[in-house]
Design an enzyme around this catalytic site. Structure first.
Site, PDB file in Angstrom:
ATOM      1  N   ASP A   1     -16.106 -33.849 -47.667  1.00 24.74           N
ATOM      2  CA  ASP A   1     -16.077 -32.807 -46.640  1.00 24.74           C
ATOM      3  C   ASP A   1     -17.238 -31.841 -46.869  1.00 24.74           C
ATOM      4  O   ASP A   1     -17.408 -31.327 -47.972  1.00 24.74           O
ATOM      5  CB  ASP A   1     -14.727 -32.073 -46.745  1.00 24.74           C
ATOM      6  CG  ASP A   1     -14.629 -30.894 -45.796  1.00 24.74           C
ATOM      7  OD1 ASP A   1     -15.381 -30.867 -44.799  1.00 24.74           O
ATOM      8  OD2 ASP A   1     -13.796 -30.003 -46.060  1.00 24.74           O
TER       9      ASP A   1
ATOM     10  N   ASP B   1     -13.249 -27.868 -43.998  1.00 26.94           N
ATOM     11  CA  ASP B   1     -12.024 -27.930 -43.175  1.00 26.94           C
ATOM     12  C   ASP B   1     -11.008 -28.903 -43.765  1.00 26.94           C
ATOM     13  O   ASP B   1      -9.972 -29.175 -43.153  1.00 26.94           O
ATOM     14  CB  ASP B   1     -12.351 -28.281 -41.717  1.00 26.94           C
ATOM     15  CG  ASP B   1     -12.969 -29.670 -41.572  1.00 26.94           C
ATOM     16  OD1 ASP B   1     -13.167 -30.349 -42.604  1.00 26.94           O
ATOM     17  OD2 ASP B   1     -13.252 -30.076 -40.430  1.00 26.94           O
TER      18      ASP B   1
ATOM     19  N   ASP C   1     -12.248 -54.305 -34.989  1.00 26.00           N
ATOM     20  CA  ASP C   1     -10.850 -54.015 -35.293  1.00 26.00           C
ATOM     21  C   ASP C   1      -9.926 -54.916 -34.467  1.00 26.00           C
ATOM     22  O   ASP C   1     -10.151 -55.117 -33.269  1.00 26.00           O
ATOM     23  CB  ASP C   1     -10.581 -52.543 -34.942  1.00 26.00           C
ATOM     24  CG  ASP C   1      -9.224 -52.072 -35.395  1.00 26.00           C
ATOM     25  OD1 ASP C   1      -8.978 -52.051 -36.600  1.00 26.00           O
ATOM     26  OD2 ASP C   1      -8.390 -51.725 -34.527  1.00 26.00           O
TER      27      ASP C   1
ATOM     28  N   GLU D   1     -11.981 -58.480 -38.004  1.00 26.83           N
ATOM     29  CA  GLU D   1     -10.704 -58.297 -38.690  1.00 26.83           C
ATOM     30  C   GLU D   1      -9.682 -59.130 -37.927  1.00 26.83           C
ATOM     31  O   GLU D   1      -9.343 -58.811 -36.787  1.00 26.83           O
ATOM     32  CB  GLU D   1     -10.279 -56.827 -38.673  1.00 26.83           C
ATOM     33  CG  GLU D   1      -8.990 -56.626 -39.439  1.00 26.83           C
ATOM     34  CD  GLU D   1      -8.063 -55.563 -38.870  1.00 26.83           C
ATOM     35  OE1 GLU D   1      -7.244 -55.042 -39.628  1.00 26.83           O
ATOM     36  OE2 GLU D   1      -8.132 -55.271 -37.650  1.00 26.83           O
TER      37      GLU D   1
HETATM   38  C1  BGC Z   1      -7.009 -51.004 -38.545  1.00 26.21           C
HETATM   39  C2  BGC Z   1      -5.852 -50.095 -38.768  1.00 26.21           C
HETATM   40  C3  BGC Z   1      -5.355 -49.616 -37.411  1.00 26.21           C
HETATM   41  C4  BGC Z   1      -5.064 -50.788 -36.484  1.00 26.21           C
HETATM   42  C5  BGC Z   1      -4.960 -50.353 -35.077  1.00 26.21           C
HETATM   43  C6  BGC Z   1      -6.319 -52.145 -37.825  1.00 26.21           C
HETATM   44  O1  BGC Z   1      -6.169 -53.284 -38.245  1.00 26.21           O
HETATM   45  O2  BGC Z   1      -7.653 -51.423 -39.697  1.00 26.21           O
HETATM   46  O3  BGC Z   1      -6.164 -49.033 -39.609  1.00 26.21           O
HETATM   47  O4  BGC Z   1      -4.190 -48.888 -37.585  1.00 26.21           O
HETATM   48  O5  BGC Z   1      -6.087 -51.739 -36.526  1.00 26.21           O
HETATM   49  O6  BGC Z   1      -6.217 -50.011 -34.590  1.00 26.21           O
END
Ligand code: BGC
Length: 545
Positions: free
Chosen positions: A25, A29, A211, A285
C-alpha cells in the site's frame, strides 16, 4: 552446465502473481495499490522472475476481490489510475519484466453499465440479451429457470424487480449475485472483449490470464443438474468428505463448464493477440476434469498456456508426484504447448499450510522449479508464508458469506504481505490493513528472510538464478525417470541435471550410478560417497553430473 537458452519467453517463464490488494500500500488506506507495486519492482526483479501477472485492479465494487469488474478498461481508484497502470507496464519493461493482466470474461459486475441498462430494459430486449435473463418456472415464475448452484453456494439465479415494481425475470450468476454471467452467444460480448484486449495490448501488456476460461459457453439452461449440491461441494478446493471417484464423476461433463463452444471463442481471441508483435501470450484458468481436456485450450490457433492445478492439491508422495508429472507432460505432448506448474494462488490454501510441514513445502518447491515449462509463483510463496489466521468477522470472501461460514473461503491466502519486521503492519501499509496480518508474519518479512541464508526466500532466489543459466531446468527438454527406492523421486534432464527427492521422513540412500555434485538443496544433511547419495527425509536435491 550449458548456458544456451532459450525459445519464446513464455514457454518456460517464471511468472509471479501479484494480488494487488495485498501486495504493498502506498497511500495508507490499508489496501495495496499500483504505485505500491511500482515501488517494489526492484524486489521483484531481484527474485529472478521473468514476468508479473496482476490479479484485477479494474473499476469494481469489490464484492469478489475485484473479479467483479465494472469497467475492464479503467483502474479502480483504490488501486490508482490508468496512468499508474501505464507506468507500471513501462517500469516493469525497463527492468526486463513482462506484464500479464487478468481478464474476466465469464461475468461482469452488476455495477457494469450493461447490467444497469439490462435492469432498466424490458424482457427480450437487446440489453438483456448480453446476459442470461430468463423467465422463472411455476405459475408465477417463482421457481428459478434451473437448479444450478452458484460456486459460492446458494442458487445460481437471482430474480429481479422489473421497472414496474413487480417481480420479474431471473439472471444467471455462477458466482456471486453481483457477478451476472455474460451471454457469449451474443456477438456484442465478443466485440466488447476484443476492444478490452486491444485496449491493454495497445498499452504494452505482454499477455492475459483468462479467468474462468472454461465457463463462457453453457448448455441449454432448461435442463436441471442431477445433484447440484454435490456438484457445488465437488467444485470447492476443499471438498473433504467426498471420495475422489465421486468428485471426478461430478466434475466430468458439467453443464456450465468446458463446453465445446468455448473453443470457437478463443480462436477469435487468438486472432486479436496475433495482430500484435512481441510474443504476447494468454493463459487459461480452466478447472476441469478429465485434465486431458486441458490440452484442447492450447491447440494451435487457440491459447498459449493453460494452468495445471495438480500441485495445488498434490500429496507429498513420490508415486503421486511422478504420476502427475508424467500425466501432465503426456497430456500436452500432442499440441506442443508447454506445461505450467503452481503451488499456490489466491484461491487456494498456501502450500505451507496445506502440507502443514515447511520442509515438505521447500522440497516440493524444488521439484516444481526443476520441471519443463512455465512456473507460477504466488506472492508470499517465496517467503514460505502460511495462511493468515482470521476471525469470522474479518472474512470477506463471498464464498464464506454465502455459505454462512461453512466454507471458510480464500481470505487466508490473501492476507497482506510482510515487508519489514520492525515497521507497523510489517511495512505493508501505515494504515490499517484490509485483512489483519497474523502476528507470526513478522518472522516471514522480506527483510528478515533476505538476511537469512537458509530462508525460503533465498531458497527461491537460488532456484530461479540456476533456472536462468541451466538448460536442464525449465525449458522444453524431456524428463528421464530412473528406478528408485519407494518414496524417492529420481529423474534427470539435459546438461547433466539430476533431481532426487525423498518424500519419506527417513534418510534414504540412492545409487545414481554416476558421479555428481550437489548444486541446490531444500534442506541440510545430504552427502555423496561415490555414486551413493544420502538424502535426509523431506528433502529435494539438485545434482550436477
Ligand atoms: C478467480 C477467483 C474468482 C472467480 C470468479 C476465479 O477462478 O480466480 O478469485 O472468485 O474466478 O471470478
Amino acid at each position: 552446465m550449458s548456458l544456451t537458452r532459450k525459445s519464446v519467453w513464455w514457454r518456460d517463464a517464471v511468472i509471479y502473481q501479484v494480488y494487488p490488494r495485498s501486495f504493498k500500500d502506498s497511500n495508507s488506506d490499508g489496501i495495496g495499490d499500483i504505485p505500491g507495486i511500482i515501488e517494489k519492482l526492484p524486489y521483484l526483479a531481484s527474485l529472478g522472475i521473468d514476468a508479473l501477472w496482476l490479479s484485477p485492479f479494474y473499476t469494481t465494487p469489490n464484492k469478489d476481490g475485484g473479479y467483479d469488474v465494472a469497467n475492464p478498461r479503467d483502474v479502480d481508484p483504490t488501486f490508482g489510475s490508468l496512468t499508474d497502470a501505464e507506468e507500471l507496464i513501462s517500469e516493469a519493461h525497463t527492468r526486463g519484466l513482462k506484464v500479464i493482466f487478468d481478464v474476466v470474461p465469464n461475468h461482469f459486475s452488476s455495477e457494469h453499465i450493461w447490467f444497469k441498462e439490462a435492469l432498466l430494459s424490458a424482457p427480450g430486449s437487446a440489453a438483456r440479451a448480453r446476459f442470461h435473463f430468463y423467465d422463472g418456472k411455476g405459475s408465477h415464475g417463482e421457481i428459478p429457470p434451473n437448479n444450478w448452484n452458484s460456486l459460492f453456494n446458494g442458487p445460481a439465479w437471482t430474480r429481479i424487480t422489473e421497472s414496474n415494481g413487480e417481480l420479474g425475470q431471473w439472471y444467471l450468476h455462477l458466482f456471486d449475485s453481483s457477478q451476472p454471467d455474460l451471454n457469449w452467444d451474443n456477438p456484442e460480448v465478443l466485440e466488447d472483449f476484443k476492444t478490452t484486449l486491444r485496449f491493454w495490448l495497445d498499452r504494452g501488456v505482454d499477455g492475459f490470464r483468462i479467468d474462468v476460461a472454461h465457463g463462457l459457453a453453457k448448455d441449454d439452461i432448461h435442463a436441471d443438474h442431477r445433484d447440484p449440491d454435490a456438484l457445488t461441494r465437488a467444485l470447492r478446493v476443499d471438498s473433504s468428505g467426498m471420495s475422489k471417484e465421486e468428485r471426478i464423476s461430478l466434475l466430468t461433463d458439467m453443464p456450465f463448464f468446458d463446453r465445446d463452444g468455448v473453443h470457437d471463442i478463443y480462436k477469435e481471441w487468438r486472432k486479436v493477440i496475433d495482430e500484435y508483435s512481441g510474443d504476447r501470450m494468454t493463459v487459461a484458468e480452466a478447472y476441469i476434469y478429465p485434465t486431458s481436456r486441458l490440452a484442447r485450450y492450447v491447440r494451435p490457433g487457440e491459447l498459449h498456456q493453460v494452468f495445471n492445478f495438480d500441485f495445488l492439491l498434490i500429496e507429498w508422495d513420490a508415486a503421486a508426484i511422478k504420476e502427475s508429472i508424467i500425466r501432465v507432460l503426456d497430456e500436452l505432448k500432442d499440441v506442443g504447448a508447454p506445461p505450467t506448474w503452481a503451488l499456490d494462488n489466491h484461491d487456494s490454501p498456501r502450500v505451507v499450510s496445506r502440507l502443514g510441514n515447511v520442509d515438505q513445502a521447500r522440497a516440493l518447491a524444488l521439484i516444481a522449479h526443476a520441471l519443463p515449462g512455465s512456473l507460477y509463483i504466488y506472492q508470499g510463496e517465496e517467503l514460505g508464508l502460511p495462511d493468515g489466521e482470521l476471525a469470522p468477522k474479518d472474512r470477506q470472501d463471498p464464498a464464506f458469506i454465502r455459505s454462512n461460514g461453512k466454507d471458510l473461503g480464500r481470505d487466508g491466502a490473501r492476507v497482506p504481505l510482510p515487508w519489514e519486521a520492525s515497521k507497523p503492519n510489517f511495512g505493508f501499509s501505515s494504515g490499517s490493513p484490509w485483512l489483519p496480518q497474523t502476528a507470526a508474519y513478522k518472522e516471514f518479512s522480506v527483510d528478515t528472510e533476505d538476511a537469512d541464508q537458509g530462508s525460503f526466500l533465498n531458497l527461491y532466489r537460488t532456484s530461479l538464478g540456476l533456472r536462468k543459466q541451466h538448460t536442464g531446468l525449465g525449458g522444453d527438454s524431456e524428463i528421464h525417470w530412473h528406478d528408485a527406492p519407494e518414496g524417492i523421486v529420481f529423474f534427470s534432464r539435459t546438461a547433466g541435471f539430476i533431481l532426487l527427492a525423498n518424500t519419506t521422513a527417513n534418510t534414504t540412500e540412492v545409487n545414481i550410478h554416476t558421479a555428481a555434485v550437489i548444486i541446490h538443496q531444500s534442506g541440510p544433511g545430504a552427502f555423496i560417497a561415490g555414486s551413493i547419495v544420502s538424502i535426509p527425509g523431506n528433502t529435494t536435491l539438485w545434482l550436477q553430473q
